[in-house]
Structures are given as structure tokens and as C-alpha cells.
Design a protein around this motif. Structure first.
Motif, PDB file in Angstrom:
ATOM      1  N   CYS A 101       0.837  -1.207   0.000  1.00  0.00           N
ATOM      2  CA  CYS A 101       0.000   0.000   0.000  1.00  0.00           C
ATOM      3  C   CYS A 101       0.868   1.252   0.000  1.00  0.00           C
ATOM      4  N   TYR A 306     -13.160   1.984   6.296  1.00  0.00           N
ATOM      5  CA  TYR A 306     -11.918   2.708   6.533  1.00  0.00           C
ATOM      6  C   TYR A 306     -12.236   4.195   6.630  1.00  0.00           C
ATOM      7  N   ASN A 308     -10.636   8.421   7.488  1.00  0.00           N
ATOM      8  CA  ASN A 308      -9.475   9.299   7.456  1.00  0.00           C
ATOM      9  C   ASN A 308      -9.107   9.737   8.875  1.00  0.00           C
ATOM     10  N   VAL A 313     -15.768   8.199   7.747  1.00  0.00           N
ATOM     11  CA  VAL A 313     -15.748   6.950   6.997  1.00  0.00           C
ATOM     12  C   VAL A 313     -15.818   7.260   5.511  1.00  0.00           C
ATOM     13  N   ASP A 335      -9.555  -6.404   8.700  1.00  0.00           N
ATOM     14  CA  ASP A 335      -9.512  -5.351   9.707  1.00  0.00           C
ATOM     15  C   ASP A 335      -8.206  -4.562   9.608  1.00  0.00           C
ATOM     16  N   TYR A 336      -7.095  -5.253   9.482  1.00  0.00           N
ATOM     17  CA  TYR A 336      -5.794  -4.585   9.432  1.00  0.00           C
ATOM     18  C   TYR A 336      -5.632  -3.783   8.139  1.00  0.00           C
ATOM     19  N   THR A 337      -6.106  -4.338   7.018  1.00  0.00           N
ATOM     20  CA  THR A 337      -5.991  -3.637   5.758  1.00  0.00           C
ATOM     21  C   THR A 337      -6.800  -2.346   5.766  1.00  0.00           C
ATOM     22  N   ALA A 338      -7.987  -2.386   6.374  1.00  0.00           N
ATOM     23  CA  ALA A 338      -8.803  -1.174   6.486  1.00  0.00           C
ATOM     24  C   ALA A 338      -8.078  -0.102   7.296  1.00  0.00           C
ATOM     25  N   LYS A 339      -7.404  -0.509   8.358  1.00  0.00           N
ATOM     26  CA  LYS A 339      -6.659   0.448   9.179  1.00  0.00           C
ATOM     27  C   LYS A 339      -5.491   1.051   8.396  1.00  0.00           C
ATOM     28  N   ILE A 341      -5.300   1.442   5.116  1.00  0.00           N
ATOM     29  CA  ILE A 341      -5.840   2.390   4.125  1.00  0.00           C
ATOM     30  C   ILE A 341      -6.123   3.722   4.799  1.00  0.00           C
ATOM     31  N   GLY A 342      -6.773   3.672   5.976  1.00  0.00           N
ATOM     32  CA  GLY A 342      -7.071   4.902   6.700  1.00  0.00           C
ATOM     33  C   GLY A 342      -5.818   5.684   7.012  1.00  0.00           C
ATOM     34  N   ARG A 343      -4.753   4.986   7.374  1.00  0.00           N
ATOM     35  CA  ARG A 343      -3.488   5.644   7.684  1.00  0.00           C
ATOM     36  C   ARG A 343      -2.864   6.255   6.426  1.00  0.00           C
TER      37      ARG A 343
END
Length: 346
Positions: A101, A306, A308, A313, A335-339, A341-343
Motif C-alpha cells: 500500500c 476505513y 481518514n 468513513v 480489519d488490518y488492511t482497512a486500518k 488504508i485509513g493511515r
């Protein structure tokens, strides 16, 4: 009292083994097979009685008159909610998600596409990402020539997000027209959203059509039309369908999955699913036809929203697979991938 707590230890263990075997092979499990796997000393006849009770409770069903049992969708839901032990990602899995990512910089679309591809590869299912229409206000737009009849449109929002789109140009467009079109658009952005800018420019074009270069007008219109907006409620990116289909050998399962993809590609269904995901906290699990959105059995979806840095959301990412997917492994992965992306999108 939940359905899990109503089961005694013997029933829970037999039910857990049936679900485990189903996720491993997709085949019905019989009493003799269970008697060999159980730590408890139970006869096949006793196990059959327990299986019959579980069937009456709506947790199991017999696909054929002769054979063993498979979990129902209600049974899978009970298993996921009450018996599933969710695993942890390995360090290699975390590193793979972060690295792939991060390598794509700040392009919102590229981050989503790469995250979906990565998740698909790690989960061995079809990855998908859902994103609503973007209403960020624009700060800058630039047209970059990519050769004959093609150009890259670079759009920068006021929060620093960059969106890149490739557009087709009218034949014979002079290079100077791209710069002129960029100057023309940027002079009229003034913190507007893409839709507001589009409407403003179209209105101005109608008033001053004779005074504007026709080719520049076409470039402007083509560039603005590439953004997700207007009547389009959002976009859906799906990656890794081949991985999903590798795991599905039955023709009927293949047809269910195709139907589900077709359903998800409609605007209304996409936004309904996104809304359902956003209402819950953390990972959401949709199993078979228990959710009216799908209207069919045989598939499951694991998705997580996810957000910002302002906790807004922006969309959801997840995977689609057969109902016998490896929930324990995939749930923490989504769950981890969504976090991540947000980061990445800040």
C-alpha cells in the motif's frame, strides 16, 4: 440466552468439528468420521443423535438422504459469533500489506486498488473495495499529454489528496490546448467540488461558447467527466476473481458468485452495502442470504470500513468468497488492511 449457550459441551464440540471439516473440504461430515476426530469417547449412534438435534435446531442440514451434515447459514452465523477463535496476522502478512500500500504514494485510487489486490492474494478470495462519491474541494487540475489522443488528468484536492485519470482526446488536438484548458479550469475552481466546478464551467460555456476554443472546451468536458460524480453514486473495485473461482469447483457455486458480483455492481446495492457496513463498528460479516442485499446463498462477505484522520468513513474494503472461507484468518486481515488504508489516505 444465545444459541451457543443452549448447547452442551458435547453438542458444541460436534458442531465445531462439522463446521471445521466443511471449511476444509466443503463436503458433508458423517458420524463415523466425527467419532474418529472427537476427543470424547462417543459411539457413531450417539453422534448421530446429537447431529439430529442440531438439525432440528436449524444449525445443520443433510444435502443428501444418506450422508452426513453441513452447517446451515444460521449455523455458520452462530459459529462465527460464538465459537470462532480469530487468529492473528503474521509479521510477514502485516509487512506485505503495509509495503504494497505504501509503495503507491498518495494516489487515492491506486492505494485502494493495490490494497484490494494485496488482500485478495493473502486471503485467496476476491477482494473488493467500495467508495462513495468524493466531494473534496479542488485546489488544482492539470492536463499532461501521454501521446496522440490521450492525456493524464491530475486533480489535487484542498486536503492534499491526488487523483489521476487517463482520458481520450479529440484527434489532432494541439499540445498548447492542454495548457490552455488547465489554465481555464484552474481559474474557475476556487475551492469548488468537481461537480460544482463542472456545473459552473458548463454554464459559462453556454454563455460564451463563441469566444472559447472548441477543442479546449472538449478537453475540459472530457477531463471533468472522468471523476466519479453526478448520477454515479460511487465506484466498486474488484480484484482476484480468479483466486475465488479456483476454490469453487461446483458449477452452482460459480453461478452464485457471478450473480453476487452482478448485484454488487449496481449503484443502489453498492451504497446499501456501504451504509450497512458503516453502521457497525469494526469488521462486518455477511453470510449467504441472511442479508436481504444478496438474495442468494452460497457466498459470504467480510468487510470493514476505513476512515481518514478526522474519523470520517470514506468507504469499505473486504473480500467475497464461498461460505466455507477461512473466517479466522481473513477477519483480522480485512480489519488490518482497512486500518492501513485509513493511515495512508490521512
Amino acid at each position: 440466552m444465545s444459541a451457543v449457550t443452549k448447547l452442551n459441551e458435547r453438542s458444541r464440540e460436534i458442531f465445531r468439528l462439522i463446521v471445521d471439516a466443511y471449511m476444509e473440504t466443503g463436503e458433508p461430515v458423517g458420524s463415523r468420521t466425527l467419532s474418529r476426530r472427537l476427543d470424547l469417547a462417543l459411539s457413531p449412534a450417539t453422534i448421530r443423535n446429537v447431529m439430529s438435534d442440531l438439525e432440528e435446531a436449524g444449525l445443520l442440514f443433510a444435502p443428501h438422504t444418506s450422508a452426513g451434515r453441513l452447517p446451515t447459514e444460521a449455523g455458520l452465523r452462530m459459529f462465527v459469533n460464538g465459537l470462532l477463535e480469530v487468529g492473528r496476522l503474521t509479521e510477514n502478512e502485516r509487512t506485505a500489506i503495509e509495503a504494497k500500500c505504501a509503495a503507491l504514494g498518495r494516489s487515492y485510487g491506486d492505494v485502494l486498488e493495490q490494497a484490494t489486490t494485496t488482500l485478495s492474494g493473502l486471503a485467496n478470495c476476491a477482494g473488493l473495495v467500495m467508495a462513495p462519491k468524493q466531494d473534496d474541494r479542488l485546489k488544482h487540475m492539470e492536463f499532461v499529454s501521454l501521446g496522440p489522443n490521450r492525456a493524464l488528468v491530475v486533480m489535487v484536492s484542498d486536503n492534499g489528496m491526488v487523483e489521476n485519470r487517463v482520458i481520450e482526446l479529440p484527434a489532432g488536438l494541439p499540445p498548447s490546448a492542454l495548457m490552455e484548458a488547465g489554465n481555464y479550469v484552474n481559474a474557475r475552481l476556487n475551492g469548488r467540488t468537481i461537480e460544482e466546478a463542472k456545473l459552473f464551467i458548463q454554464h459559462e460555456l453556454e454563455q460564451h461558447r463563441a469566444q472559447l476554443d472548441a477543442l479546449s472546451q472538449k478537453v475540459v468536458e472530457a477531463g471533468l467527466a472522468t471523476w466519479t460524480g453526478g448520477d454515479d453514486a460511487g465506484y466498486l473495485i474488484v480484484r482476484g476473481q480468479a483466486r475465488l473461482l479456483e476454490d469453487v469447483t461446483a458449477l452452482e457455486d460459480l453461478e452464485r458468485i457471478r450473480t453476487l458480483f452482478q448485484t454488487l455492481e449496481t449503484k443502489e446495492s453498492l451504497m446499501r452495502l456501504l451504509e450497512a457496513t458503516n453502521k457497525g463498528e469494526g469488521v462486518q460479516i455477511f453470510i449467504g442470504s441472511e442479508n436481504e442485499l444478496f438474495g442468494l446463498a452460497g457466498c459470504s462477505m467480510i468487510v470493514a470500513p476505513y476512515a481518514n484522520s478526522r474519523e470520517q468513513v470514506l468507504g469499505a474494503i473486504g473480500v467475497i468468497g464461498p461460505t466455507r472461507m477461512n473466517y479466522a484468518r481473513i477477519i483480522p486481515m480485512v480489519d488490518y488492511t482497512a486500518k492501513i488504508i485509513g493511515r495512508m489516505i490521512g
